[in-house]
Scaffold this active site. Structure first.
Site, PDB file in Angstrom:
ATOM      1  NE  ARG A   1      -4.428  -0.895   0.059  1.00 31.79           N
ATOM      2  CZ  ARG A   1      -4.696  -1.730  -0.935  1.00 31.79           C
ATOM      3  NH1 ARG A   1      -3.776  -1.952  -1.871  1.00 31.79           N
ATOM      4  NH2 ARG A   1      -5.860  -2.342  -1.011  1.00 31.79           N
TER       5      ARG A   1
ATOM      6  CD  GLU B   1      -1.643   3.529  -6.158  1.00 31.13           C
ATOM      7  OE1 GLU B   1      -2.650   2.923  -6.586  1.00 31.13           O
ATOM      8  OE2 GLU B   1      -0.736   2.961  -5.542  1.00 31.13           O
TER       9      GLU B   1
ATOM     10  CG  HIS C   1      -2.109  -0.648  -7.359  1.00 24.21           C
ATOM     11  ND1 HIS C   1      -2.601   0.222  -6.424  1.00 24.21           N
ATOM     12  CD2 HIS C   1      -2.256  -1.877  -6.808  1.00 24.21           C
ATOM     13  CE1 HIS C   1      -3.023  -0.446  -5.354  1.00 24.21           C
ATOM     14  NE2 HIS C   1      -2.817  -1.729  -5.576  1.00 24.21           N
TER      15      HIS C   1
END
Length: 525
Positions: A232, A261, A279
């Site tokens: 994370r 993000e 990601h």
């Protein structure tokens, strides 16, 4: 009439077939604007999403018939869980479908970082043939430090052991027995920082793990350490990491996740020996298939039978049991949250003892609620359904006992946590239907649970209560409730103080510095 589910993000066709086979009508409408979603959401009983569709307050307010939202994946940042809970909508995720894929991505990033593969690829395809520029390091015999040894972390450990690496792990919930089972050496964080040549993070983002690799902790690492984050954004201080990469103190870093993000720009971009991916931790065909099948099964089960699996906001309780169990579920969750905030070391076992009338009820949901409360400070996504599995992964032994009679109260729940340093016990009951803590460290007291509380363990000496009251007053903190317990005059004592404003770290430090104080903690419920 068959339940209707809107599939608002792209899911595997196999998931759609599961809905149909189970008798649930599934409509696929992806790429909807918010206005388009608002116009049709009221017609559906269920909503299946990945990360693109935002189930915010507006959408949930328009979802008049909505019963369940299923997230094909782990993170539910795109779902307003408090609003869903207020509307009576169950929110489910699929916490284990991505595990292997995410672990493999971390291993891939480790290889790419150790051998500078992206940079070497760009150089070679540009016709440079810089054979002497890219001097890598072997992974063999290197010390890998895992921050987080849960489901994904344990898979990474297994793969790293296969590479003949030395694996050490920091995880407050990892028992010594589980550490042996997954082939890691359990260490404290400072030791991991000092010893690890490669560090990889596998923990959720919580108040306790935010910036766990802070500027201060990054300064404690070995020179040339390689750092991988596929967990994370927010676990690492990005600015401090950039400075470490520029100076050469940190040998390299590979990130799949970022504080903000999508990361169109970031302080880390362009840093020496830095690798970034957008990601991709869960981005394999297998993982997408797994989470899609799981969410379809879970949503179908709930809509057709009422069975709740992997719910983030709903206990596993039948309709008949709900009225009797609900206040005890709240009590168990509060006791667990209290206990979880009171332990800082590896938990070996948790025992739940039920005395009196509560012992005759279905206590499994109560145990799950208490367990989720204990684990919550370190595992933000834990819930009543996933808590037992997460505890098992960490080798925590869970036990229950029942006793028909309770000496003082109609019903009593006692939770005892055994850590590497000993045992801590907490007991509570219902008074007027509201939870009360009635025993801490073997000392009797009676205190309500407030959203913000201060726990102080002190020697029972004159002047302590006045000094504490003055300190809180000077800090502008209003006392709502104040309850005391003690062994006997002049001996061990505790104070449980309900406050209207949560004390800051600075205030807490002042409380700890008061004469006769042994321990002080700020608690949040």
């Amino acid at each position: 009439m068959a339940p209707r589910v809107l599939i608002a993000d792209k899911l595997s066709p196999a998931a759609i077939e599961i809905f149909k086979a189970r008798g649930v009508q599934a409509d696929v409408k992806t790429g909807l604007s918010k206005d388009e979603l608002l116009q049709i959401i009221g017609d559906y009983d269920g909503l299946a999403v990945r990360s693109a569709t935002k189930a915010d307050k507006d959408v949930l307010a328009a979802a008049k018939n909505m019963k369940v939202i299923g997230r094909a994946g782990i993170g539910v940042d795109n779902v307003d869980i408090p609003a869903a809970t207020a509307a009576g909508i169950v929110v489910m995720n699929t916490p284990f479908g991505n595990s292997i894929t995410t672990a493999e991505h971390a291993i891939a990033m480790m290889f790419a970082l150790a051998r500078q593969l992206p940079q070497a690829d760009l150089s070679t395809q540009a016709g440079k043939w810089e054979k002497n520029r890219f001097m890598g390091v072997e992974l063999y015999a290197k010390t890998l430090g895992l921050i987080g040894a849960g489901n994904i972390g344990s898979i990474v450990a297994d793969r790293a052991n296969g590479l003949k690496m030395k694996v050490i792990a920091y995880d407050p919930f990892l028992s010594p027995e589980r550490a042996v089972e997954i082939g890691v050496e359990k260490v404290e964080l400072d030791e991991l920082l000092a010893r690890a040549e490669i560090i990889t993070l596998h923990t959720p983002l919580t108040d306790k793990t935010r910036n766990i690799l802070s500027r201060e902790n990054l300064a404690k690492t070995k020179k040339g350490v390689l750092i991988i984050n596929c967990a994370r954004g927010g676990l690492v201080d990005e600015q401090a990491l950039r400075e470490g990469l520029d100076s050469g103190a940190i040998g390299g870093a590979a990130f799949d996740v970022f504080v903000e993000e999508p990361a169109k720009q970031n302080v880390l971009f362009g840093a020496p020996n830095f690798i970034a991916t957008p990601h991709l931790g869960a981005s394999t065909n297998e993982a997408q298939e797994n989470v899609a099948l799981q969410v379809a099964e879970q949503m179908s089960d709930y809509l057709l039978t009422g069975a709740v699996t992997n719910a983030l906001n709903s206990p596993s309780v039948t309709a008949d049991e709900a009225p009797k169990l609900k206040p005890f579920v709240v009590l168990a969750a509060d006791l667990g949250a209290f206990a979880g905030q009171m332990v800082d070391f590896g938990i070996k076992s948790i025992d739940l003892a039920y005395e009196g009338e509560v012992a005759g009820l279905n206590v499994k949901p109560l145990t799950a609620a208490a367990l989720a409360g204990v684990l919550k400070p370190m595992l933000a996504t834990v819930n009543m359904v996933s808590a037992p599995a997460m505890a098992k992964e960490r080798g925590i032994v869970l036990s229950e006992s029942r006793q028909d009679n309770s000496p003082i109260y109609d019903s009593l729940i006692r939770i005892t946590i055994t850590t590497e340093l000993g045992k801590r016990s907490f007991a509570g009951t219902l008074i007027g239907g509201a939870p009360r803590v009635v025993e801490v460290k073997g000392m009797e007291l009676e205190t309500p649970i407030m959203p913000a509380m201060l726990y102080v363990n002190n020697e029972d000496k004159p002047g302590f209560i006045g000094a504490l009251g003055v300190l809180l007053a000077e800090a502008g903190i209003n006392i709502a409730t104040f309850n005391l317990g003690r062994v006997s005059a002049g001996e061990d004592a505790i104070a449980m103080v309900g406050v209207d404003q949560a004390p800051s770290e600075a205030v807490l430090a002042k409380v700890k510095a008061l004469p006769h104080v042994k321990e002080a903690r700020a608690l949040v419920f």
